[in-house]
Scaffold this motif. Sequence first.
Motif, PDB file in Angstrom:
ATOM      1  N   LEU A  28       0.841  -1.217   0.000  1.00  0.00           N
ATOM      2  CA  LEU A  28       0.000   0.000   0.000  1.00  0.00           C
ATOM      3  C   LEU A  28       0.873   1.263   0.000  1.00  0.00           C
ATOM      4  O   LEU A  28       0.623   2.205  -0.760  1.00  0.00           O
ATOM      5  N   ASP A  29       1.896   1.279   0.848  1.00  0.00           N
ATOM      6  CA  ASP A  29       2.803   2.432   0.902  1.00  0.00           C
ATOM      7  C   ASP A  29       3.377   2.704  -0.484  1.00  0.00           C
ATOM      8  O   ASP A  29       3.392   3.851  -0.957  1.00  0.00           O
ATOM      9  N   ALA A  30       3.871   1.636  -1.125  1.00  0.00           N
ATOM     10  CA  ALA A  30       4.493   1.787  -2.443  1.00  0.00           C
ATOM     11  C   ALA A  30       3.490   2.349  -3.451  1.00  0.00           C
ATOM     12  O   ALA A  30       3.800   3.242  -4.236  1.00  0.00           O
ATOM     13  N   GLU A  31       2.280   1.834  -3.423  1.00  0.00           N
ATOM     14  CA  GLU A  31       1.258   2.288  -4.380  1.00  0.00           C
ATOM     15  C   GLU A  31       0.883   3.753  -4.149  1.00  0.00           C
ATOM     16  O   GLU A  31       0.714   4.520  -5.097  1.00  0.00           O
ATOM     17  N   LEU A  32       0.742   4.142  -2.886  1.00  0.00           N
ATOM     18  CA  LEU A  32       0.373   5.538  -2.587  1.00  0.00           C
ATOM     19  C   LEU A  32       1.467   6.497  -3.049  1.00  0.00           C
ATOM     20  O   LEU A  32       1.200   7.555  -3.624  1.00  0.00           O
ATOM     21  N   ILE A  33       2.715   6.115  -2.774  1.00  0.00           N
ATOM     22  CA  ILE A  33       3.839   6.982  -3.148  1.00  0.00           C
ATOM     23  C   ILE A  33       3.945   7.079  -4.671  1.00  0.00           C
ATOM     24  O   ILE A  33       4.130   8.159  -5.236  1.00  0.00           O
ATOM     25  N   MET A  34       3.770   5.952  -5.346  1.00  0.00           N
ATOM     26  CA  MET A  34       3.866   5.940  -6.813  1.00  0.00           C
ATOM     27  C   MET A  34       2.743   6.767  -7.445  1.00  0.00           C
ATOM     28  O   MET A  34       2.978   7.576  -8.356  1.00  0.00           O
ATOM     29  N   ALA A  35       1.530   6.574  -6.966  1.00  0.00           N
ATOM     30  CA  ALA A  35       0.390   7.310  -7.536  1.00  0.00           C
ATOM     31  C   ALA A  35       0.606   8.814  -7.369  1.00  0.00           C
ATOM     32  O   ALA A  35       0.335   9.603  -8.279  1.00  0.00           O
ATOM     33  N   HIS A  36       1.129   9.200  -6.211  1.00  0.00           N
ATOM     34  CA  HIS A  36       1.404  10.605  -5.958  1.00  0.00           C
ATOM     35  C   HIS A  36       2.462  11.135  -6.928  1.00  0.00           C
ATOM     36  O   HIS A  36       2.303  12.213  -7.505  1.00  0.00           O
ATOM     37  N   ARG A  37       3.510  10.381  -7.160  1.00  0.00           N
ATOM     38  CA  ARG A  37       4.555  10.766  -8.118  1.00  0.00           C
ATOM     39  C   ARG A  37       3.989  10.894  -9.537  1.00  0.00           C
ATOM     40  O   ARG A  37       4.405  11.744 -10.316  1.00  0.00           O
ATOM     41  N   GLY A  39       0.955  11.617 -10.197  1.00  0.00           N
ATOM     42  CA  GLY A  39      -0.080  12.656 -10.222  1.00  0.00           C
ATOM     43  C   GLY A  39      -1.447  12.115 -10.586  1.00  0.00           C
ATOM     44  O   GLY A  39      -2.277  12.835 -11.163  1.00  0.00           O
ATOM     45  N   VAL A  40      -1.711  10.861 -10.259  1.00  0.00           N
ATOM     46  CA  VAL A  40      -3.038  10.262 -10.518  1.00  0.00           C
ATOM     47  C   VAL A  40      -3.516   9.566  -9.251  1.00  0.00           C
ATOM     48  O   VAL A  40      -2.742   9.387  -8.302  1.00  0.00           O
ATOM     49  N   SER A  41      -4.791   9.185  -9.208  1.00  0.00           N
ATOM     50  CA  SER A  41      -5.289   8.445  -8.051  1.00  0.00           C
ATOM     51  C   SER A  41      -4.707   7.032  -8.081  1.00  0.00           C
ATOM     52  O   SER A  41      -4.244   6.556  -9.130  1.00  0.00           O
ATOM     53  N   ARG A  42      -4.765   6.370  -6.927  1.00  0.00           N
ATOM     54  CA  ARG A  42      -4.227   5.015  -6.847  1.00  0.00           C
ATOM     55  C   ARG A  42      -4.967   4.088  -7.810  1.00  0.00           C
ATOM     56  O   ARG A  42      -4.355   3.281  -8.502  1.00  0.00           O
ATOM     57  N   SER A  43      -6.296   4.212  -7.891  1.00  0.00           N
ATOM     58  CA  SER A  43      -7.036   3.301  -8.766  1.00  0.00           C
ATOM     59  C   SER A  43      -6.758   3.604 -10.244  1.00  0.00           C
ATOM     60  O   SER A  43      -6.621   2.690 -11.051  1.00  0.00           O
ATOM     61  N   GLN A  44      -6.614   4.897 -10.560  1.00  0.00           N
ATOM     62  CA  GLN A  44      -6.238   5.243 -11.947  1.00  0.00           C
ATOM     63  C   GLN A  44      -4.894   4.628 -12.309  1.00  0.00           C
ATOM     64  O   GLN A  44      -4.709   4.108 -13.406  1.00  0.00           O
ATOM     65  N   MET A  45      -3.968   4.712 -11.373  1.00  0.00           N
ATOM     66  CA  MET A  45      -2.644   4.143 -11.616  1.00  0.00           C
ATOM     67  C   MET A  45      -2.746   2.642 -11.872  1.00  0.00           C
ATOM     68  O   MET A  45      -2.201   2.131 -12.854  1.00  0.00           O
ATOM     69  N   GLY A  57      11.457  10.667  -9.421  1.00  0.00           N
ATOM     70  CA  GLY A  57      11.688  10.854  -7.990  1.00  0.00           C
ATOM     71  C   GLY A  57      11.276   9.673  -7.120  1.00  0.00           C
ATOM     72  O   GLY A  57      11.460   9.701  -5.903  1.00  0.00           O
ATOM     73  N   PHE A  58      10.723   8.628  -7.724  1.00  0.00           N
ATOM     74  CA  PHE A  58      10.173   7.531  -6.922  1.00  0.00           C
ATOM     75  C   PHE A  58      11.208   6.910  -5.998  1.00  0.00           C
ATOM     76  O   PHE A  58      10.919   6.622  -4.828  1.00  0.00           O
ATOM     77  N   LEU A  59      12.430   6.752  -6.512  1.00  0.00           N
ATOM     78  CA  LEU A  59      13.461   6.114  -5.693  1.00  0.00           C
ATOM     79  C   LEU A  59      13.822   6.963  -4.467  1.00  0.00           C
ATOM     80  O   LEU A  59      14.064   6.438  -3.382  1.00  0.00           O
ATOM     81  N   ASP A  60      13.867   8.273  -4.664  1.00  0.00           N
ATOM     82  CA  ASP A  60      14.137   9.169  -3.523  1.00  0.00           C
ATOM     83  C   ASP A  60      13.046   9.023  -2.468  1.00  0.00           C
ATOM     84  O   ASP A  60      13.316   8.959  -1.264  1.00  0.00           O
ATOM     85  N   LEU A  75       3.903  12.227   0.985  1.00  0.00           N
ATOM     86  CA  LEU A  75       2.850  12.714   0.071  1.00  0.00           C
ATOM     87  C   LEU A  75       2.489  14.169   0.349  1.00  0.00           C
ATOM     88  O   LEU A  75       1.943  14.856  -0.510  1.00  0.00           O
ATOM     89  N   GLY A  76       2.735  14.608   1.592  1.00  0.00           N
ATOM     90  CA  GLY A  76       2.311  15.957   1.995  1.00  0.00           C
ATOM     91  C   GLY A  76       0.823  16.037   2.247  1.00  0.00           C
ATOM     92  O   GLY A  76       0.258  17.134   2.311  1.00  0.00           O
ATOM     93  N   GLU A  77       0.196  14.900   2.427  1.00  0.00           N
ATOM     94  CA  GLU A  77      -1.261  14.905   2.552  1.00  0.00           C
ATOM     95  C   GLU A  77      -1.757  13.660   3.292  1.00  0.00           C
ATOM     96  O   GLU A  77      -1.172  12.592   3.168  1.00  0.00           O
TER      97      GLU A  77
END
Length: 278
Positions: A28-37, A39-45, A57-60, A75-77
Amino acid sequence: MNAVRKSVSEALRDAARQFEKTSDTARLDAELIMAHRLGVSRSQMLLTRMDVACPKGFLDDCNRRMAHEPVAYILGEQEFFGLPFKVGPGVLIPRSDSEVLVETALELTGDAGRVLDLGTGSGALLLAFLANRPRWVGVGADQSMGALEYASQNAQVLGLSERTSWPQLDWREAGLAQVPGPFDLILCNPPYVEAGADLVRDVEDYEPASALFAGSDGLDDYRILIPAVGALMQEGGVAIFEIGATQADAVCALAQEQGFSPEIRNDLANRPRAVVLR
Ligand code: GLN
């Protein structure tokens, strides 16, 4: 291996495997961070972006998470009561356990009034309440100017600026005498963790100690606030304090000493989480 050229789906799998060392919610953490990078929702991703190249920036971000930084800060959110709240270092991340305070407040209050949130942090309790009560106005007080900046920004994003004010207040220094009452509702999630308690590293290393720790038994702030809130409550008003899961008896005893008949409400995990004073 060149991480930038991995696909999203490969990068997610690798990140989740890494995070398993430090997180109970690795995938879940990985998916949330990736979706944020992305710029789409998790389900869209998950539906449409799994084969695109992993964003730069995902690796950072993953390195930050591996160092135990909370996902919400990366995420800042953080979502609370179905609403988005901006958060970052210096402000406590709203917990879903605290939603019971908002639910209880909505259940016990009428159509219009004034609400005070003591130790408002990101503004989560106050703004979640006001978002559901269009005829109320509110005051969110905090000792931290950094927190108040997040809170007033969150009010703006939620379209609640005109019904809110954000005074700086250090009740350990000044008590509540300078707060202009009375209020129909007082909400408060004070620091309540015992000094020296063994917290998970995500919390201990990153979240503000001033929002967490309250003396050797975690009750310091209740000892200040419970005797002081009565003078700020409107006739028929209600005050709702968050408590630690083992503090119900101690906080109820403090409330009874002040002539209140306290009631307990439980959180989603059915642990005592709120004390209601009337
Ligand atoms: N619920 C928080 C935690 O367990 C503590 C919040 C607080 O002290 N108000 O980390």
